[in-house]
Scaffold this motif. Structure first.
Motif, PDB file in Angstrom:
ATOM      1  N   VAL A 123       0.839  -1.202   0.000  1.00 21.94           N
ATOM      2  CA  VAL A 123       0.000   0.000   0.000  1.00 21.94           C
ATOM      3  C   VAL A 123       0.879   1.258   0.000  1.00 21.94           C
ATOM      4  CG1 VAL A 123      -1.670   1.330   1.362  1.00 21.94           C
ATOM      5  CG2 VAL A 123      -1.983  -1.131   1.052  1.00 21.94           C
ATOM      6  N   ALA A 124       1.946   1.252   0.782  1.00 20.60           N
ATOM      7  CA  ALA A 124       2.846   2.419   0.833  1.00 20.60           C
ATOM      8  C   ALA A 124       3.507   2.630  -0.527  1.00 20.60           C
ATOM      9  CB  ALA A 124       3.902   2.207   1.915  1.00 20.60           C
ATOM     10  N   LEU A 125       3.917   1.557  -1.175  1.00 21.74           N
ATOM     11  CA  LEU A 125       4.530   1.691  -2.505  1.00 21.74           C
ATOM     12  C   LEU A 125       3.532   2.222  -3.531  1.00 21.74           C
ATOM     13  CD1 LEU A 125       6.704  -1.551  -2.690  1.00 21.74           C
ATOM     14  CD2 LEU A 125       7.517   0.804  -2.613  1.00 21.74           C
ATOM     15  N   GLU A 126       2.292   1.780  -3.460  1.00 25.83           N
ATOM     16  CA  GLU A 126       1.273   2.269  -4.401  1.00 25.83           C
ATOM     17  C   GLU A 126       1.015   3.763  -4.208  1.00 25.83           C
ATOM     18  OE1 GLU A 126      -2.102  -0.277  -3.828  1.00 25.83           O
ATOM     19  OE2 GLU A 126      -1.315  -1.815  -5.170  1.00 25.83           O
ATOM     20  N   GLU A 127       0.966   4.214  -2.938  1.00 21.93           N
ATOM     21  CA  GLU A 127       0.759   5.640  -2.671  1.00 21.93           C
ATOM     22  C   GLU A 127       1.928   6.472  -3.197  1.00 21.93           C
ATOM     23  OE1 GLU A 127       0.103   6.014   1.507  1.00 21.93           O
ATOM     24  OE2 GLU A 127      -1.901   5.124   1.397  1.00 21.93           O
ATOM     25  N   GLU A 128       3.145   5.992  -2.984  1.00 22.95           N
ATOM     26  CA  GLU A 128       4.321   6.714  -3.471  1.00 22.95           C
ATOM     27  C   GLU A 128       4.328   6.755  -4.999  1.00 22.95           C
ATOM     28  OE1 GLU A 128       9.198   6.671  -3.055  1.00 22.95           O
ATOM     29  OE2 GLU A 128       8.017   5.068  -2.131  1.00 22.95           O
ATOM     30  N   ASN A 129       3.916   5.651  -5.610  1.00 25.24           N
ATOM     31  CA  ASN A 129       3.860   5.589  -7.071  1.00 25.24           C
ATOM     32  C   ASN A 129       2.856   6.609  -7.614  1.00 25.24           C
ATOM     33  OD1 ASN A 129       4.406   4.658  -9.630  1.00 25.24           O
ATOM     34  ND2 ASN A 129       3.125   2.833  -9.460  1.00 25.24           N
ATOM     35  N   LYS A 130       1.706   6.718  -6.952  1.00 21.06           N
ATOM     36  CA  LYS A 130       0.682   7.681  -7.384  1.00 21.06           C
ATOM     37  C   LYS A 130       1.207   9.108  -7.257  1.00 21.06           C
ATOM     38  CE  LYS A 130      -3.594   6.814  -6.241  1.00 21.06           C
ATOM     39  NZ  LYS A 130      -4.837   6.681  -5.420  1.00 21.06           N
ATOM     40  N   ARG A 131       1.883   9.404  -6.154  1.00 17.67           N
ATOM     41  CA  ARG A 131       2.435  10.744  -5.926  1.00 17.67           C
ATOM     42  C   ARG A 131       3.471  11.104  -6.995  1.00 17.67           C
ATOM     43  NH1 ARG A 131       6.852  12.793  -3.514  1.00 17.67           N
ATOM     44  NH2 ARG A 131       7.595  10.746  -2.890  1.00 17.67           N
ATOM     45  N   LEU A 132       4.357  10.148  -7.313  1.00 18.41           N
ATOM     46  CA  LEU A 132       5.385  10.398  -8.332  1.00 18.41           C
ATOM     47  C   LEU A 132       4.787  10.588  -9.715  1.00 18.41           C
ATOM     48  CD1 LEU A 132       8.133   7.880  -7.167  1.00 18.41           C
ATOM     49  CD2 LEU A 132       8.190  10.377  -6.990  1.00 18.41           C
ATOM     50  N   LYS A 133       3.728   9.857 -10.023  1.00 20.37           N
ATOM     51  CA  LYS A 133       3.062  10.023 -11.326  1.00 20.37           C
ATOM     52  C   LYS A 133       2.463  11.422 -11.442  1.00 20.37           C
ATOM     53  CE  LYS A 133       1.750   5.291 -12.487  1.00 20.37           C
ATOM     54  NZ  LYS A 133       0.628   4.360 -12.678  1.00 20.37           N
ATOM     55  N   ASN A 134       1.844  11.896 -10.342  1.00 24.15           N
ATOM     56  CA  ASN A 134       1.268  13.254 -10.369  1.00 24.15           C
ATOM     57  C   ASN A 134       2.353  14.308 -10.566  1.00 24.15           C
ATOM     58  OD1 ASN A 134      -1.348  12.376 -10.074  1.00 24.15           O
ATOM     59  ND2 ASN A 134      -1.343  12.538  -7.832  1.00 24.15           N
ATOM     60  N   LEU A 135       3.506  14.172  -9.885  1.00 23.63           N
ATOM     61  CA  LEU A 135       4.614  15.120 -10.066  1.00 23.63           C
ATOM     62  C   LEU A 135       5.112  15.127 -11.510  1.00 23.63           C
ATOM     63  CD1 LEU A 135       6.785  14.587  -6.848  1.00 23.63           C
ATOM     64  CD2 LEU A 135       5.585  16.682  -7.519  1.00 23.63           C
ATOM     65  N   LEU A 136       5.268  13.942 -12.073  1.00 21.47           N
ATOM     66  CA  LEU A 136       5.738  13.840 -13.463  1.00 21.47           C
ATOM     67  C   LEU A 136       4.740  14.477 -14.428  1.00 21.47           C
ATOM     68  CD1 LEU A 136       7.854  12.709 -15.435  1.00 21.47           C
ATOM     69  CD2 LEU A 136       6.508  10.596 -15.507  1.00 21.47           C
ATOM     70  N   ALA A 137       3.444  14.241 -14.202  1.00 21.30           N
ATOM     71  CA  ALA A 137       2.419  14.821 -15.078  1.00 21.30           C
ATOM     72  C   ALA A 137       2.453  16.353 -15.008  1.00 21.30           C
ATOM     73  CB  ALA A 137       1.042  14.295 -14.678  1.00 21.30           C
ATOM     74  N   GLU A 138       2.627  16.928 -13.805  1.00 18.98           N
ATOM     75  CA  GLU A 138       2.705  18.403 -13.673  1.00 18.98           C
ATOM     76  C   GLU A 138       3.897  18.951 -14.433  1.00 18.98           C
ATOM     77  OE1 GLU A 138       2.431  20.413  -9.894  1.00 18.98           O
ATOM     78  OE2 GLU A 138       1.142  18.789  -9.149  1.00 18.98           O
ATOM     79  N   ARG A 139       5.057  18.352 -14.289  1.00 18.37           N
ATOM     80  CA  ARG A 139       6.258  18.841 -14.976  1.00 18.37           C
ATOM     81  C   ARG A 139       6.095  18.750 -16.495  1.00 18.37           C
ATOM     82  NH1 ARG A 139      11.472  16.830 -11.459  1.00 18.37           N
ATOM     83  NH2 ARG A 139      10.933  18.033  -9.611  1.00 18.37           N
ATOM     84  N   LEU A 140       5.502  17.651 -16.963  1.00 20.46           N
ATOM     85  CA  LEU A 140       5.304  17.516 -18.414  1.00 20.46           C
ATOM     86  C   LEU A 140       4.336  18.575 -18.945  1.00 20.46           C
ATOM     87  CD1 LEU A 140       5.199  13.627 -18.861  1.00 20.46           C
ATOM     88  CD2 LEU A 140       7.012  15.195 -19.556  1.00 20.46           C
ATOM     89  N   ARG A 141       3.281  18.895 -18.175  1.00 15.35           N
ATOM     90  CA  ARG A 141       2.346  19.947 -18.594  1.00 15.35           C
ATOM     91  C   ARG A 141       3.051  21.306 -18.695  1.00 15.35           C
ATOM     92  NH1 ARG A 141      -1.159  18.166 -14.364  1.00 15.35           N
ATOM     93  NH2 ARG A 141      -2.209  16.320 -15.127  1.00 15.35           N
ATOM     94  N   LYS A 142       3.907  21.610 -17.698  1.00 19.01           N
ATOM     95  CA  LYS A 142       4.638  22.882 -17.706  1.00 19.01           C
ATOM     96  C   LYS A 142       5.568  22.960 -18.912  1.00 19.01           C
ATOM     97  CE  LYS A 142       4.628  23.856 -12.758  1.00 19.01           C
ATOM     98  NZ  LYS A 142       5.445  23.987 -11.543  1.00 19.01           N
ATOM     99  N   GLU A 143       6.303  21.893 -19.154  1.00 20.34           N
ATOM    100  CA  GLU A 143       7.224  21.885 -20.305  1.00 20.34           C
ATOM    101  C   GLU A 143       6.458  22.032 -21.616  1.00 20.34           C
ATOM    102  OE1 GLU A 143      10.011  18.644 -20.546  1.00 20.34           O
ATOM    103  OE2 GLU A 143      10.558  18.835 -18.438  1.00 20.34           O
ATOM    104  N   ASN A 144       5.333  21.377 -21.696  1.00 18.87           N
ATOM    105  CA  ASN A 144       4.513  21.441 -22.911  1.00 18.87           C
ATOM    106  C   ASN A 144       4.001  22.865 -23.124  1.00 18.87           C
ATOM    107  OD1 ASN A 144       3.139  20.643 -25.152  1.00 18.87           O
ATOM    108  ND2 ASN A 144       1.530  19.524 -24.055  1.00 18.87           N
ATOM    109  N   ALA A 145       3.586  23.528 -22.045  1.00 22.40           N
ATOM    110  CA  ALA A 145       3.092  24.914 -22.151  1.00 22.40           C
ATOM    111  C   ALA A 145       4.216  25.852 -22.582  1.00 22.40           C
ATOM    112  CB  ALA A 145       2.497  25.351 -20.825  1.00 22.40           C
ATOM    113  N   GLU A 146       5.430  25.675 -22.027  1.00 15.95           N
ATOM    114  CA  GLU A 146       6.569  26.516 -22.395  1.00 15.95           C
ATOM    115  C   GLU A 146       6.939  26.330 -23.862  1.00 15.95           C
ATOM    116  OE1 GLU A 146       9.852  25.822 -19.766  1.00 15.95           O
ATOM    117  OE2 GLU A 146       8.698  26.381 -17.987  1.00 15.95           O
ATOM    118  N   LEU A 147       6.930  25.090 -24.318  1.00 16.58           N
ATOM    119  CA  LEU A 147       7.258  24.835 -25.733  1.00 16.58           C
ATOM    120  C   LEU A 147       6.239  25.464 -26.677  1.00 16.58           C
ATOM    121  CD1 LEU A 147       8.463  21.113 -25.630  1.00 16.58           C
ATOM    122  CD2 LEU A 147       9.857  23.134 -26.113  1.00 16.58           C
ATOM    123  N   LYS A 148       4.989  25.418 -26.273  1.00 20.75           N
ATOM    124  CA  LYS A 148       3.947  26.036 -27.126  1.00 20.75           C
ATOM    125  C   LYS A 148       4.148  27.553 -27.212  1.00 20.75           C
ATOM    126  CE  LYS A 148       0.183  22.723 -26.681  1.00 20.75           C
ATOM    127  NZ  LYS A 148      -1.176  22.503 -26.199  1.00 20.75           N
TER     128      LYS A 148
END
Length: 154
Positions: A123-148
């Motif tokens: 359960v702890a690993l699944e929660e950490e995995n979810k948190r890391l996925k959200n961080l990665l998604a935010e960074r990718l959105r920011k990079e995508n906005a800057e490139l546009k």
């Protein structure tokens, strides 16, 4: 009548002699021992048998004994100590006054669930995995906005 020459030429067949098979042995019934003889204890090393007393033999318990949780834990502890001391499982369980099957049932019931620690880790690993996925998604959105913005598409 028949011709004498023909009578001489006729061969007579003789049946083979019967071979006699030995008769099977008859079984002789054995003498039965009296019940009183069966209950006598065997003497060991020439020891004299104990004199008979008027007391009846100890009756075997016919009802089941129920043990409390505390008594079970105590008996399990005794058995574990005996085994650690070098006794066999069979002798340790016999000294405690229970059967091997009962010991295994009690041990299984008393053991804490071993997979609970594994489940917590999962359960702890699944929660950490979810948190890391959200961080990665935010960074990718920011990079995508800057490139546009740089390309002038936005």
């Amino acid at each position: 009548m028949a011709d004498p020459e023909q009578a001489e030429t006729v061969q007579t067949t003789v049946a083979p002699a019967k071979v006699e098979a030995p008769e099977p042995k008859k079984r002789v019934p054995r003498a039965k021992k009296a019940k009183a003889e069966l209950s006598k204890p065997a003497r060991k090393n020439g020891a004299r048998p104990a004199p008979h007393t008027a007391e009846p033999p100890v009756a075997v318990r016919t009802t089941r004994k129920t043990y409390s949780g505390k008594e079970r834990a105590q008996k399990l502890g005794e058995i574990e100590k005996a085994i650690a001391g070098g006794a066999t499982m069979k002798s340790a369980v016999g000294q405690a006054g229970i059967s091997e099957q009962t010991y295994y049932h009690w041990k299984k019931a008393a053991a804490p669930p071993s997979d609970s620690g594994d489940l917590r880790d999962l359960v702890a690993l699944e929660e950490e995995n979810k948190r890391l996925k959200n961080l990665l998604a935010e960074r990718l959105r920011k990079e995508n906005a800057e490139l546009k913005k740089k390309l002038g598409l936005a």
